[in-house]
Design a protein around this motif. Structure first.
Motif, short mmCIF file in Angstrom:
data_model
loop_
_atom_site.label_atom_id
_atom_site.label_comp_id
_atom_site.label_asym_id
_atom_site.label_seq_id
_atom_site.Cartn_x
_atom_site.Cartn_y
_atom_site.Cartn_z
N THR A 335 0.81 -1.22 0.00
CA THR A 335 0.00 0.00 0.00
C THR A 335 0.85 1.27 0.00
N TRP A 401 -5.08 -7.21 -4.72
CA TRP A 401 -3.99 -6.26 -4.94
C TRP A 401 -3.24 -6.49 -6.25
N VAL A 404 -5.14 -4.68 -8.80
CA VAL A 404 -5.00 -3.23 -8.67
C VAL A 404 -3.72 -2.76 -9.35
N ARG A 439 -9.40 -0.65 -5.53
CA ARG A 439 -8.43 -0.29 -4.49
C ARG A 439 -9.13 -0.02 -3.17
#
Length: 571
Positions: A335, A401, A404, A439
């Motif tokens: 992140t 993720w 993303v 996200r």
């Protein structure tokens, strides 16, 4: 195993009515119809202690504001105090300032977590917020680079609040409402991360931007960046005051417990008979005190010190804890790397592989992302956590993720096509909206992570320590992740490695590794929650803290209540 015998209010009359205390049977054989195993009960959701949750959120809300409010003006501040004459090097000094808070937090957060296990959550939280308050004021009035470093480092050294807040939230919630409770903490961070840059951007250099109001005030001319820091400091001050006046201590050994005085002769007489007749459960018979009364909640000074002392750190490293920390490290690194790359990716020219967004476009994207985060945390997270369970939900969210990260090169490719076709940025914005939606959903991983770490704790008295270790992992990633990601982004573009997309491939691989790491997780029930829970039905007794599992059993005929403190099985 220790069994404490505590009489309820109804038992006092029954004891007096018995002729010799031994004619009325203390144990009755439960019928098949009343067997707990044959009548499973569905646990209803416990009402959330909303007042305590809101106080914790107010305390959590302060940190992201103070952490992010310097970002809009830190480069200009470094230029104004002439840290360097080379504009190309300003970014290096800015990176040091931005990473310093996270790095110093990494170095001290474990100590604050251990301290909260000993003296309580509330004093540590209030002290940490006072440290952030002072740090912000010092930073706004800094006139040299060393002063900026000291001010920023002070805030990180004195702030271990994130770990302690998670510990407190875990202690005031249970398995039925922890999903709702923990969903508020990422929400507080998200809203604070939006408000912080707004304060820093709008209020910096007020004598220049608002000359009619601040132009004639010498203080704001000498310290052009003091106003946003002063305004930002109000939030940790408010959080500290709210915690001091309204936050109830959640650490059991530090809760105020009224003394319980009961008749020692009656309790000892019944307990002695129970010990002679029971063949399965040993009982520690309380001996009368010289005053003729006995207080089960009373402990010797040695027992008190042992209760307040947290278990050794070696007890922390169970399999569930290690796996939860490993996954958290992947999540934090993914992140923070995305946060660093996303701004660079949006600013970079289309010809170099970016999107060529201006400040207004980036503001629109970030605003939309903030709205999506609020909606997902409040609306989606609690019901999904109850339906799927913490670990299953965590695995699903971590698997998002890689998708993303994969959308970043897709947007880069479409931006070049839009420029070549002269179609504007329609396709880019469509993919950007999808990117921000996925996200925001994937960001719910932080809520699932908080629950998994809290439930993995082997003991209530190690909860603050565990959250301190977890925050160390997060702070370390927050200090090295942005530097690593931004440098890799620049290297990929400057050397055209894999068409400038090397950074995206590395991030996708990192996301895949994080998703695979969750496969080793298993659902934990947080057995520490039963420690130090008062087992008395009428609220008249309190179980001595320290036992891993406490199962109250009522003696139907006598009214006495037996508290069985048995150690939980090894993990």
């Amino acid at each position: 195993m220790v069994v404490s015998v505590v009489p309820s209010s109804s038992s006092r009359k029954k004891v007096g009515m018995a002729h010799d205390g031994e004619r009325t049977p203390l144990l009755t054989t439960p019928s098949a119809s009343s067997s707990p195993s044959r009548q499973p009960q569905t646990r209803q959701q416990t009402p959330l202690p909303l007042k305590q949750v809101l106080v914790l959120c107010a305390m959590r809300f302060a940190e992201p504001i103070c952490f992010t409010l310097i970002f809009p003006f830190v480069n200009a501040m470094l230029e104004d105090i002439h840290v360097t004459d080379d504009p190309k090097k300003v970014g290096y000094y800015a990176g040091v300032i931005e990473s310093l808070f996270a790095f110093t937090t990494f170095s001290t957060v474990l100590a604050w977590g251990r301290l909260s296990d000993r003296i309580g959550r509330r004093p540590v939280l209030c002290l940490g917020l006072c440290g952030v308050f002072l740090s912000n004021i010092m930073f706004g009035m800094s006139r040299s680079f060393p002063q900026m470093v000291v001010a920023r480092a002070l805030g990180g050294v004195l702030n271990g609040n994130v770990a302690v807040i998670k510990s407190a939230m875990g202690e005031i919630t249970d398995e039925s409402n922890q999903g709702r409770g923990f969903s508020f903490l990422p929400l507080a961070w998200s809203v604070g991360s939006v408000i912080g840059p707004m304060i820093g951007g709008y209020l910096s250099n007020p004598a220049k931007h608002f000359p009619h109001v601040f132009g004639n005030i010498p203080f704001f001319i000498k310290f052009p960046y003091a106003l946003p820091c002063l305004v930002g400091s109000l939030f940790p001050l408010f959080g500290a005051l709210a915690g001091f006046f309204f936050l109830e201590e959640s650490l059991p050994s530090r809760r105020a417990t009224p003394p319980l005085v009961i008749s020692a002769s009656k309790v000892a007489k019944r307990a002695a008979f129970f010990a002679r007749t029971s063949t399965t459960i040993p009982v520690n018979v309380p001996s009368p005190s010289p005053s003729g009364t006995s207080t089960p909640a009373r402990r010797s000074s040695l027992e008190e010190s042992e209760t307040l002392k947290p278990p050794p750190l070696s007890d922390l490293w169970t399999r569930d804890v290690i796996v939860a920390l490993l996954v958290y490290a992947f999540l934090a690194l993914e992140t923070v790397a995305l946060d660093a790359v996303l701004i660079l990716f949006c600013y970079t020219r289309v010809s170099l592989g970016g999107l060529g967004f201006d400040e207004a476009d980036i503001g629109k994207a970030l605003s939309f992302s903030g709205v999506c985060t609020v909606v997902t945390q409040l609306v989606l997270f609690p019901p999904l956590q109850r339906r799927l369970g913490t670990v299953r939900m965590y695995k699903t969210l971590m698997a998002l993720w890689p998708a993303v990260f994969a959308l970043l090169p897709v947007m880069s490719y479409l931006a070049k096509l839009d420029i070549a076709d002269g179609r504007g940025r329609d396709r880019v914005w469509i993919v950007m909206i999808v990117f921000l939606l996925i996200r925001s959903v994937a960001n719910m991983s932080y809520g699932a992570n908080m629950l998994s770490i809290t439930n993995a704790s082997p003991s209530r008295r190690l909860l603050g320590t565990l959250n301190g270790v977890a925050q160390m992992c997060s702070s370390l990633c927050r200090s090295i992740g942005p530097l690593f990601a931004s440098s890799l982004f620049a290297f990929s573009i400057a050397n055209n490695v894999l068409g400038g997309w090397l950074v995206y491939y590395v991030m996708i691989a990192l996301g895949v590794l994080g998703a695979f790491a969750t496969l080793t997780m298993r659902e934990t029930v947080g057995g520490w929650r039963s420690e130090a829970v008062a087992a008395s039905v009428g609220g008249e007794g309190q179980v001595a803290e320290g036992a891993a599992v406490e199962r109250p059993a009522r003696l139907p005929s006598s009214g006495l209540q037996v508290e069985v403190n048995a150690p939980s099985p090894p993990r």
